[in-house]
Write a protein that holds these residues in place. Structure first.
Motif, PDB file in Angstrom:
ATOM      1  N   TYR A 167       0.843  -1.220   0.000  1.00 18.25           N
ATOM      2  CA  TYR A 167       0.000   0.000   0.000  1.00 18.25           C
ATOM      3  C   TYR A 167       0.872   1.262   0.000  1.00 18.25           C
ATOM      4  O   TYR A 167       0.611   2.209  -0.740  1.00 18.25           O
ATOM      5  CB  TYR A 167      -0.885  -0.036   1.248  1.00 18.25           C
ATOM      6  CG  TYR A 167      -1.835   1.122   1.425  1.00 18.25           C
ATOM      7  CD1 TYR A 167      -3.135   1.074   0.903  1.00 18.25           C
ATOM      8  CD2 TYR A 167      -1.463   2.259   2.148  1.00 18.25           C
ATOM      9  CE1 TYR A 167      -4.026   2.135   1.095  1.00 18.25           C
ATOM     10  CE2 TYR A 167      -2.351   3.316   2.336  1.00 18.25           C
ATOM     11  CZ  TYR A 167      -3.628   3.253   1.805  1.00 18.25           C
ATOM     12  OH  TYR A 167      -4.506   4.290   1.999  1.00 18.25           O
ATOM     13  N   GLU A 304      -4.387   3.724   8.073  1.00 21.85           N
ATOM     14  CA  GLU A 304      -5.111   4.148   6.858  1.00 21.85           C
ATOM     15  C   GLU A 304      -5.322   2.945   5.924  1.00 21.85           C
ATOM     16  O   GLU A 304      -6.398   2.751   5.375  1.00 21.85           O
ATOM     17  CB  GLU A 304      -4.256   5.232   6.174  1.00 21.85           C
ATOM     18  CG  GLU A 304      -4.861   5.892   4.972  1.00 21.85           C
ATOM     19  CD  GLU A 304      -3.814   6.807   4.307  1.00 21.85           C
ATOM     20  OE1 GLU A 304      -3.317   7.745   4.977  1.00 21.85           O
ATOM     21  OE2 GLU A 304      -3.487   6.576   3.133  1.00 21.85           O
ATOM     22  N   PHE A 308      -8.777   1.363   4.744  1.00 21.84           N
ATOM     23  CA  PHE A 308      -9.026   1.219   3.300  1.00 21.84           C
ATOM     24  C   PHE A 308      -9.458  -0.228   2.994  1.00 21.84           C
ATOM     25  O   PHE A 308     -10.423  -0.460   2.258  1.00 21.84           O
ATOM     26  CB  PHE A 308      -7.736   1.573   2.534  1.00 21.84           C
ATOM     27  CG  PHE A 308      -7.790   1.375   1.044  1.00 21.84           C
ATOM     28  CD1 PHE A 308      -8.244   2.381   0.192  1.00 21.84           C
ATOM     29  CD2 PHE A 308      -7.364   0.177   0.475  1.00 21.84           C
ATOM     30  CE1 PHE A 308      -8.276   2.199  -1.184  1.00 21.84           C
ATOM     31  CE2 PHE A 308      -7.397  -0.019  -0.903  1.00 21.84           C
ATOM     32  CZ  PHE A 308      -7.852   0.994  -1.727  1.00 21.84           C
TER      33      PHE A 308
END
Ligand code: NAP
Ligand code: ZN
Length: 352
Positions: A167, A304, A308
């Motif tokens: 990511y 995060e 996500f």
């Protein structure tokens, strides 16, 4: 100090076997976690077999594991982020000074005082820290992440390393809809890279050495699959990729991928083969290509990423195993024979 059951290796050639390790008593900022699942990362294999000796020699006995999911069982008096009963995750980082400019930029992975989950000094008990192939772990609350409630814990565990390691560079290099992205190697990291890049809207191509993984790659979200050992197939894509994420765990010809980059394209290495890679200058010069690296991600970005994945319902495709099968799993991982991450069900440790 209290004792916890764990699987450890006594040397680079010893199998992992059940043992007892010390864990620190809670300080005021600590959370104690009962480990439910721990993913098996290829880094665990590199470390147990001391393949990275030149860069980070392994201290034995080693307890690997940095893809940890578990339930909070106890918290220190100053803890505000978590409470007993919460489902939390721990990845590769368990400490940093939280005051340097890297930490202030939420990049704890680059803090000069960062401490990795295992094989790094234990400043509380002395010796080295032990990882997640274990009943329980104690970490500073900052390094424990919240797990979205809709995700299966066995499949979430690998997000704590494989998820964030893919990511983070995908974000850093601006991968969005309309970009052509390549992922080299369809293993634990690679398959998460495909899922995340697809969720970001990119056109995703997988480079694989394993013809048998083609159907899976398409199912996981790839738009095309390229056999990396077929020079003719590779050549068709010359000069077309905006970004390539290289997750290969062993020696390979990086030039054959660099030449596929478009002008100003970037190839980021996350795979960490112990051997060097030979870069030909002309693979970079012609198209103003760049080559870079990336290490996991900071704590804020890891949260995060988990959020996500919660929103997009993304977890790793896991083969859940009892810990007694860990040595067999290591051998299979070395042969690229896993679809696509082993996740150890830590309840199995009770049987030892
Ligand atoms: P993995 O599940 O074993 O996957 C690696 C994949 O690389 C294999 O499935 C295979 O895919 C491909 N591969 C293997 N040998 C190859 C070769 N000789 N040539 C080309 N491709 C080859 O491993 P992983 O857990 O995803 O980890 C991958 C690498 O990333 C490891 O070196 C690990 O230590 C490193 N890592 C780095 C970070 C970081 O922060 N930078 C974090 C975690 C892991 P195909 O069968 O599709 O070819
Ligand atoms: Zn890892």
């Amino acid at each position: 100090m209290y004792k916890s059951k764990a699987y450890s290796a006594a040397s680079a050639t010893s199998p992992l076997a059940v043992s007892t390790i010390p864990r620190r008593d809670l300080t005021e900022r600590d959370v104690q976690i009962k480990i439910l699942f721990c993913g098996i990362c290829h880094s665990d294999l590199h470390a147990v077999r001391d393949e990275w000796n030149e860069f980070m020699p392994t201290v034995y006995p080693i307890v690997p594991g940095h893809e940890i999911v578990g339930e909070v069982t106890n918290v220190g008096s100053a803890v505000t982020k978590h409470k007993p009963g919460d489902l939390v995750g721990v990845g590769c980082l368990v400490d940093a000074d939280l005051t340097c400019h890297e930490c202030k930029a939420d990049l704890e992975q680059f803090c000069p005082n960062r401490i990795l989950t295992y094989n790094d000094p234990d400043k509380h008990l002395g010796g080295v820290l032990y990882g997640g192939y274990s009943e329980s772990i104690v970490v500073d609350e900052h390094f424990a992440l919240r797990i979205p409630a809709n995700l299966d814990p066995a499949g979430v565990a690998p997000l704590l390393c494989a998820g964030i390691t893919t990511y983070s560079p995908l974000h850093h290099w601006g991968v969005t809809k309309g970009k052509k992205v390549g992922v080299v190697g369809l293993g634990g990291l690679g398959h998460m890279g495909v899922k995340i890049a697809h969720a970001l809207g990119a056109h995703v191509a997988v480079f694989t050495t394993s013809p048998g993984k083609k159907e899976d790659a398409l199912r996981l979200g790839a738009d095309e699959v390229i056999m990396s050992r077929d020079a003719g197939e590779m050549q068709k894509h010359e000069g077309t990729f905006d970004f390539i994420l290289d997750t290969a765990s062993a020696q390979h010809d990086i030039n054959s991928y660099l030449s596929l980059l478009a002008r100003d394209g970037n190839l980021t290495l996350v795979g960490a083969p112990p051997e060097g890679l030979h870069v030909k200058p002309f693979s970079l010069i012609g198209g103003r290509h760049s080559l870079s690296g990336s290490a996991v991600g900071g704590i804020r970005e890891t949260q995060e990423m988990l959020d996500f994945c919660g929103e997009h319902n993304l977890t790793a495709d896991v083969e859940v195993i009892p810990i007694q099968k860990v040595n067999e799993a290591f051998d299979r991982l070395a042969r690229a024979d896993v679809k696509y991450r082993f996740s150890i069900d830590m309840a199995s440790l009770e049987a030892d």
